[in-house]
Design a protein around this motif. Structure first.
Motif, PDB file in Angstrom:
ATOM      1  N   SER A  19       0.833  -1.216   0.000  1.00 57.05           N
ATOM      2  CA  SER A  19       0.000   0.000   0.000  1.00 57.05           C
ATOM      3  C   SER A  19       0.859   1.254   0.000  1.00 57.05           C
ATOM      4  O   SER A  19       0.531   2.248  -0.662  1.00 57.05           O
ATOM      5  N   ASP A  20       1.980   1.219   0.707  1.00 51.92           N
ATOM      6  CA  ASP A  20       2.900   2.360   0.706  1.00 51.92           C
ATOM      7  C   ASP A  20       3.442   2.606  -0.700  1.00 51.92           C
ATOM      8  O   ASP A  20       3.584   3.767  -1.133  1.00 51.92           O
ATOM      9  N   PHE A  21       3.747   1.511  -1.412  1.00 52.62           N
ATOM     10  CA  PHE A  21       4.263   1.668  -2.777  1.00 52.62           C
ATOM     11  C   PHE A  21       3.246   2.376  -3.669  1.00 52.62           C
ATOM     12  O   PHE A  21       3.585   3.319  -4.388  1.00 52.62           O
ATOM     13  N   TRP A  22       2.000   1.914  -3.617  1.00 53.08           N
ATOM     14  CA  TRP A  22       1.009   2.497  -4.513  1.00 53.08           C
ATOM     15  C   TRP A  22       0.661   3.937  -4.145  1.00 53.08           C
ATOM     16  O   TRP A  22       0.346   4.744  -5.025  1.00 53.08           O
ATOM     17  N   ALA A  47      12.823   2.021  -8.712  1.00 54.88           N
ATOM     18  CA  ALA A  47      13.486   0.783  -8.296  1.00 54.88           C
ATOM     19  C   ALA A  47      13.639   0.738  -6.780  1.00 54.88           C
ATOM     20  O   ALA A  47      13.413  -0.303  -6.146  1.00 54.88           O
ATOM     21  N   ALA A  48      14.001   1.867  -6.184  1.00 52.63           N
ATOM     22  CA  ALA A  48      14.176   1.917  -4.723  1.00 52.63           C
ATOM     23  C   ALA A  48      12.856   1.635  -4.013  1.00 52.63           C
ATOM     24  O   ALA A  48      12.826   0.929  -2.998  1.00 52.63           O
ATOM     25  N   GLN A  49      11.760   2.153  -4.542  1.00 55.11           N
ATOM     26  CA  GLN A  49      10.455   1.910  -3.932  1.00 55.11           C
ATOM     27  C   GLN A  49      10.028   0.453  -4.071  1.00 55.11           C
ATOM     28  O   GLN A  49       9.467  -0.144  -3.145  1.00 55.11           O
ATOM     29  N   MET A  50      10.295  -0.144  -5.236  1.00 55.83           N
ATOM     30  CA  MET A  50       9.911  -1.541  -5.446  1.00 55.83           C
ATOM     31  C   MET A  50      10.732  -2.473  -4.556  1.00 55.83           C
ATOM     32  O   MET A  50      10.225  -3.488  -4.052  1.00 55.83           O
ATOM     33  N   THR A  58      11.279  -5.927  -9.973  1.00 54.44           N
ATOM     34  CA  THR A  58      11.710  -4.962 -10.977  1.00 54.44           C
ATOM     35  C   THR A  58      10.495  -4.592 -11.828  1.00 54.44           C
ATOM     36  O   THR A  58       9.373  -5.010 -11.535  1.00 54.44           O
ATOM     37  N   PHE A  59      10.694  -3.831 -12.896  1.00 54.57           N
ATOM     38  CA  PHE A  59       9.559  -3.278 -13.633  1.00 54.57           C
ATOM     39  C   PHE A  59       9.918  -3.068 -15.092  1.00 54.57           C
ATOM     40  O   PHE A  59      11.087  -3.049 -15.479  1.00 54.57           O
ATOM     41  N   GLU A  60       8.885  -2.902 -15.891  1.00 55.01           N
ATOM     42  CA  GLU A  60       9.020  -2.464 -17.275  1.00 55.01           C
ATOM     43  C   GLU A  60       7.858  -1.522 -17.577  1.00 55.01           C
ATOM     44  O   GLU A  60       6.783  -1.654 -16.989  1.00 55.01           O
TER      45      GLU A  60
END
Length: 207
Positions: A19-22, A47-50, A58-60
């Motif tokens: 929830s903090d991330f979103w 990246a630091a938040q994930m 990780t993400f794209e």
């Protein structure tokens, strides 16, 4: 007053890394949607938040289509982090400008340069065999040599990740071998044909 204090601490107690991330994502939505304006800084912050959710996440991003962007949450192929991908995806709020996707999806295979080796996707063949409840895959790559086995294995994983997507590679694929193409490659399919052949393999087995 007491109610306010309890509410304050209750809110903190109910907070989760997801929830903090979103919440952070929504506060920084404009920066993320237009990440090209300062890509390095934006990617570092994201990246630091994930990694606060899980170190392997990780993400794209996809291109903007119809006013929306894809945001892909990935475990980078690390099976132990898959539950955190699911958790983060499940916690996503409604985001009108985003299509949130869990795990790297299947894509049309593209040519790969890896470890000093260039491989055209159109030249790669794959043999599907049973491996218990999973599919064992032998990837046939032109130019393969035993001396460069580790590099070609890296290419094979990238090709399979493109064709089958992150989730299927990690959960439905058993052994992965790499060999040079030969005349005895009976039943081999191209990487373009692989998704359909892979799904049909499991349908035939009733899975």
């Amino acid at each position: 007053m007491l109610t306010s204090i309890l509410s304050l601490f209750g809110g903190k107690a109910n907070a989760t890394p997801e929830s903090d991330f979103w919440k952070w994502f929504q506060r920084n939505e404009q920066m993320l949607f237009n990440f090209e304006a300062n890509q390095e800084r934006t990617f570092d912050l994201l990246a630091a938040q994930m990694q606060r959710v899980h170190p392997s996440l990780t993400f794209e991003f996809g291109p903007v289509r119809g006013g929306k962007r894809e945001f892909i949450i990935s475990a980078d192929g690390i099976r132990e982090a898959f539950p955190k991908v699911e958790d983060l995806f499940a916690a996503a709020p409604t985001l009108p400008k985003w299509e949130v996707i869990k795990f790297r999806p299947r894509r049309d295979p593209f040519d790969i340069e890896y470890g000093g080796i260039s491989v055209k996707a159109s030249t790669v063949l794959v043999i599907i065999q049973g491996d218990g409840a999973k599919a064992g895959l032998t990837v046939l790559i032109p130019g393969y040599t035993e001396a460069q086995r580790n590099t070609y294995m890296g290419v094979a994983y990238l090709v399979l990740d493109q064709a089958l997507g992150e989730y299927d590679v990690e959960t439905r694929v058993g052994f992965i071998e790499v060999k040079a193409p030969n005349a005895a490659a009976k039943g081999a399919v191209t990487v373009q044909q692989l998704p359909k052949a892979f799904d049909a393999f499991f349908i035939r087995r009733g899975v």
